[in-house]
Design a protein around this motif. Sequence first.
Motif, PDB file in Angstrom:
ATOM      1  N   LEU A   1       0.826  -1.207   0.000  1.00 22.44           N
ATOM      2  CA  LEU A   1       0.000   0.000   0.000  1.00 22.44           C
ATOM      3  C   LEU A   1       0.862   1.259   0.000  1.00 22.44           C
ATOM      4  O   LEU A   1       0.511   2.264  -0.631  1.00 22.44           O
ATOM      5  CB  LEU A   1      -0.922  -0.007   1.228  1.00 22.44           C
ATOM      6  CG  LEU A   1      -1.977  -1.123   1.278  1.00 22.44           C
ATOM      7  CD1 LEU A   1      -2.691  -1.129   2.621  1.00 22.44           C
ATOM      8  CD2 LEU A   1      -2.983  -0.960   0.144  1.00 22.44           C
ATOM      9  N   ILE A   2       2.004   1.210   0.711  1.00 21.99           N
ATOM     10  CA  ILE A   2       2.909   2.365   0.720  1.00 21.99           C
ATOM     11  C   ILE A   2       3.503   2.596  -0.665  1.00 21.99           C
ATOM     12  O   ILE A   2       3.587   3.740  -1.135  1.00 21.99           O
ATOM     13  CB  ILE A   2       4.014   2.155   1.775  1.00 21.99           C
ATOM     14  CG1 ILE A   2       3.410   2.191   3.181  1.00 21.99           C
ATOM     15  CG2 ILE A   2       5.099   3.232   1.642  1.00 21.99           C
ATOM     16  CD1 ILE A   2       4.388   1.867   4.283  1.00 21.99           C
ATOM     17  N   LYS A   3       3.898   1.507  -1.338  1.00 19.13           N
ATOM     18  CA  LYS A   3       4.420   1.645  -2.710  1.00 19.13           C
ATOM     19  C   LYS A   3       3.356   2.209  -3.649  1.00 19.13           C
ATOM     20  O   LYS A   3       3.651   3.017  -4.537  1.00 19.13           O
ATOM     21  CB  LYS A   3       4.898   0.289  -3.221  1.00 19.13           C
ATOM     22  CG  LYS A   3       6.188  -0.200  -2.583  1.00 19.13           C
ATOM     23  CD  LYS A   3       6.616  -1.542  -3.156  1.00 19.13           C
ATOM     24  CE  LYS A   3       7.899  -2.031  -2.498  1.00 19.13           C
ATOM     25  NZ  LYS A   3       8.314  -3.359  -3.021  1.00 19.13           N
ATOM     26  N   PHE A   4       2.112   1.789  -3.448  1.00 14.07           N
ATOM     27  CA  PHE A   4       1.011   2.305  -4.268  1.00 14.07           C
ATOM     28  C   PHE A   4       0.855   3.811  -4.085  1.00 14.07           C
ATOM     29  O   PHE A   4       0.652   4.558  -5.050  1.00 14.07           O
ATOM     30  CB  PHE A   4      -0.279   1.581  -3.881  1.00 14.07           C
ATOM     31  CG  PHE A   4      -1.530   2.218  -4.441  1.00 14.07           C
ATOM     32  CD1 PHE A   4      -1.843   2.114  -5.786  1.00 14.07           C
ATOM     33  CD2 PHE A   4      -2.387   2.931  -3.612  1.00 14.07           C
ATOM     34  CE1 PHE A   4      -2.994   2.702  -6.297  1.00 14.07           C
ATOM     35  CE2 PHE A   4      -3.536   3.517  -4.111  1.00 14.07           C
ATOM     36  CZ  PHE A   4      -3.840   3.403  -5.461  1.00 14.07           C
ATOM     37  N   THR A   5       0.967   4.278  -2.833  1.00 16.15           N
ATOM     38  CA  THR A   5       0.868   5.713  -2.551  1.00 16.15           C
ATOM     39  C   THR A   5       1.984   6.480  -3.248  1.00 16.15           C
ATOM     40  O   THR A   5       1.763   7.558  -3.820  1.00 16.15           O
ATOM     41  CB  THR A   5       0.922   5.959  -1.032  1.00 16.15           C
ATOM     42  OG1 THR A   5      -0.082   5.178  -0.384  1.00 16.15           O
ATOM     43  CG2 THR A   5       0.692   7.429  -0.720  1.00 16.15           C
ATOM     44  N   HIS A   6       3.201   5.939  -3.233  1.00 18.10           N
ATOM     45  CA  HIS A   6       4.328   6.588  -3.912  1.00 18.10           C
ATOM     46  C   HIS A   6       4.090   6.658  -5.416  1.00 18.10           C
ATOM     47  O   HIS A   6       4.413   7.665  -6.062  1.00 18.10           O
ATOM     48  CB  HIS A   6       5.628   5.830  -3.621  1.00 18.10           C
ATOM     49  CG  HIS A   6       6.206   6.126  -2.273  1.00 18.10           C
ATOM     50  ND1 HIS A   6       6.896   7.287  -1.998  1.00 18.10           N
ATOM     51  CD2 HIS A   6       6.185   5.428  -1.115  1.00 18.10           C
ATOM     52  CE1 HIS A   6       7.294   7.274  -0.740  1.00 18.10           C
ATOM     53  NE2 HIS A   6       6.854   6.159  -0.176  1.00 18.10           N
ATOM     54  N   LYS A   7       3.529   5.601  -5.986  1.00 19.09           N
ATOM     55  CA  LYS A   7       3.299   5.577  -7.437  1.00 19.09           C
ATOM     56  C   LYS A   7       2.244   6.596  -7.852  1.00 19.09           C
ATOM     57  O   LYS A   7       2.296   7.160  -8.944  1.00 19.09           O
ATOM     58  CB  LYS A   7       2.868   4.171  -7.881  1.00 19.09           C
ATOM     59  CG  LYS A   7       3.998   3.147  -7.869  1.00 19.09           C
ATOM     60  CD  LYS A   7       3.510   1.792  -8.339  1.00 19.09           C
ATOM     61  CE  LYS A   7       4.642   0.787  -8.365  1.00 19.09           C
ATOM     62  NZ  LYS A   7       5.669   1.131  -9.382  1.00 19.09           N
ATOM     63  N   ILE A   8       1.259   6.846  -6.986  1.00 21.48           N
ATOM     64  CA  ILE A   8       0.211   7.827  -7.317  1.00 21.48           C
ATOM     65  C   ILE A   8       0.812   9.215  -7.497  1.00 21.48           C
ATOM     66  O   ILE A   8       0.469   9.949  -8.424  1.00 21.48           O
ATOM     67  CB  ILE A   8      -0.871   7.839  -6.218  1.00 21.48           C
ATOM     68  CG1 ILE A   8      -1.730   6.583  -6.311  1.00 21.48           C
ATOM     69  CG2 ILE A   8      -1.756   9.068  -6.343  1.00 21.48           C
ATOM     70  CD1 ILE A   8      -2.811   6.510  -5.262  1.00 21.48           C
ATOM     71  N   PHE A   9       1.719   9.601  -6.601  1.00 22.80           N
ATOM     72  CA  PHE A   9       2.282  10.946  -6.624  1.00 22.80           C
ATOM     73  C   PHE A   9       3.551  11.058  -7.468  1.00 22.80           C
ATOM     74  O   PHE A   9       4.130  12.136  -7.566  1.00 22.80           O
ATOM     75  CB  PHE A   9       2.575  11.417  -5.190  1.00 22.80           C
ATOM     76  CG  PHE A   9       1.341  11.614  -4.361  1.00 22.80           C
ATOM     77  CD1 PHE A   9       0.591  12.771  -4.478  1.00 22.80           C
ATOM     78  CD2 PHE A   9       0.905  10.620  -3.483  1.00 22.80           C
ATOM     79  CE1 PHE A   9      -0.557  12.955  -3.714  1.00 22.80           C
ATOM     80  CE2 PHE A   9      -0.243  10.796  -2.724  1.00 22.80           C
ATOM     81  CZ  PHE A   9      -0.969  11.970  -2.840  1.00 22.80           C
ATOM     82  N   GLY A  10       3.989   9.951  -8.061  1.00 27.17           N
ATOM     83  CA  GLY A  10       5.141  10.001  -8.967  1.00 27.17           C
ATOM     84  C   GLY A  10       6.460   9.815  -8.237  1.00 27.17           C
ATOM     85  O   GLY A  10       6.594  10.136  -7.050  1.00 27.17           O
ATOM     86  N   THR A  11       7.450   9.301  -8.968  1.00 23.80           N
ATOM     87  CA  THR A  11       8.759   9.029  -8.372  1.00 23.80           C
ATOM     88  C   THR A  11       9.491  10.309  -7.975  1.00 23.80           C
ATOM     89  O   THR A  11      10.330  10.296  -7.078  1.00 23.80           O
ATOM     90  CB  THR A  11       9.623   8.237  -9.366  1.00 23.80           C
ATOM     91  OG1 THR A  11       9.690   8.970 -10.611  1.00 23.80           O
ATOM     92  CG2 THR A  11       9.016   6.864  -9.633  1.00 23.80           C
ATOM     93  N   GLY A  12       9.205  11.423  -8.653  1.00 23.55           N
ATOM     94  CA  GLY A  12       9.884  12.680  -8.333  1.00 23.55           C
ATOM     95  C   GLY A  12       9.532  13.224  -6.965  1.00 23.55           C
ATOM     96  O   GLY A  12      10.272  14.058  -6.419  1.00 23.55           O
ATOM     97  N   ASN A  13       8.406  12.760  -6.394  1.00 23.12           N
ATOM     98  CA  ASN A  13       7.955  13.253  -5.085  1.00 23.12           C
ATOM     99  C   ASN A  13       8.137  12.215  -3.986  1.00 23.12           C
ATOM    100  O   ASN A  13       7.502  12.297  -2.932  1.00 23.12           O
ATOM    101  CB  ASN A  13       6.476  13.667  -5.161  1.00 23.12           C
ATOM    102  CG  ASN A  13       6.246  14.809  -6.125  1.00 23.12           C
ATOM    103  OD1 ASN A  13       7.007  15.773  -6.137  1.00 23.12           O
ATOM    104  ND2 ASN A  13       5.203  14.704  -6.941  1.00 23.12           N
ATOM    105  N   ASP A  14       9.004  11.217  -4.228  1.00 26.38           N
ATOM    106  CA  ASP A  14       9.163  10.124  -3.262  1.00 26.38           C
ATOM    107  C   ASP A  14       9.586  10.617  -1.889  1.00 26.38           C
ATOM    108  O   ASP A  14       9.026  10.207  -0.861  1.00 26.38           O
ATOM    109  CB  ASP A  14      10.197   9.112  -3.784  1.00 26.38           C
ATOM    110  CG  ASP A  14       9.554   8.112  -4.743  1.00 26.38           C
ATOM    111  OD1 ASP A  14       8.314   8.128  -4.849  1.00 26.38           O
ATOM    112  OD2 ASP A  14      10.282   7.328  -5.363  1.00 26.38           O
TER     113      ASP A  14
END
Length: 365
Positions: free
Chosen positions: A173-186
């Motif tokens: 679920l955490i990886k999914f949240t990161h993917k929603i906002f894009g890798t540039g905002n990790d």
Amino acid sequence: MNTLTKFPFYAKASLLFIGLYVFISMLSIAQGIILPLLYATIFAILISPAVNFLVKKKINRTLSITGIMIFFLMIVALFVVLFVSQASRLNESLPQLIDKFQEMISQVVSWISGFFNISEQKINTWIADTKSDFLNNSSANISFTITTISDVLVNTLLVPVYIFMILYYQPHLIKFTHKIFGTGNDSKVNEILIETKSIIQGYLVGLFAEFVIVAILNATGLLILGIDYAILLGIIGALLNIIPYIGGIIAMALFMMIALVTKSPVYILYVSILYTFIQLIDNNYIVPKIIGAKVKLNALISIIAVIAGAALWGISGMFLSIPLIAIFKLIFDRIESLKPWGFLLGDSIPPLMKIKIKSAAASKK
């Protein structure tokens, strides 16, 4: 050349209200799905540090989650056993309480009849008619009660399953949240997630600690006064204390009613003084020190949230409204564009009544 279509204000307002209506309708219709998920998410956030600690100790994630859940379910089971045992005492004494209550009603009717020069027969007729109307509507109340109990039983079975699944799939679920906002905002997303999760956990632990402390204070005070069913009333009062303002009024009314039925009328004054003292300690010491000022909600928002939660999801909505609004405030405070909404939910005005507790060492300085 493409041009953006500008809608007039009344069209934007209409779309906004239609969207709100559809959203609220969806929340109401899907409450059977949403409520267990909300409860499970809150409990999963609460116990996730213990699970993560065991995982870091090289213990299998499934075994870690299972062990922690069994431990917390045992604590909940002990609490339920204590609550049911105290409630059974009240149930055994219910006929005597009803007789005392009827006797008190007769005395009140006699006083009203003499003071306002109204026939006792008219007053008793009005009471009988009111009781008859209530009994005529009791079938709907019984149906609602059965539905509520069935919903609670279903949620009791679903919530542990959801908690297990949320904890098991937490990295996913955490990886999914990161993917929603894009890798540039990790980095920014990771910072917000960690900080918000930490503060939410602190808030939930503080809320539980407040419940335990207030329950002990309630029960101890009522035991000192010699009020019957003190432990049961202490637990119920602490649960109602989670609901700001409204819950406190209901709890104090319940304490005073039991005191009036089981003791002399002067105990109403004793109970009101006791409850006021406990609320002063809770509002001026327990909440600021344990829960913290960062999640303090203002009275207007709290009352609106409780009423809206009750209208939307009933009793569950009343209890969930404050933790959910507090979580939203925490998230809003950490996103720049949403900080004004976090300020709106918060409370920057000092309380109406405040007490200062100074230690003996501090007073000598």
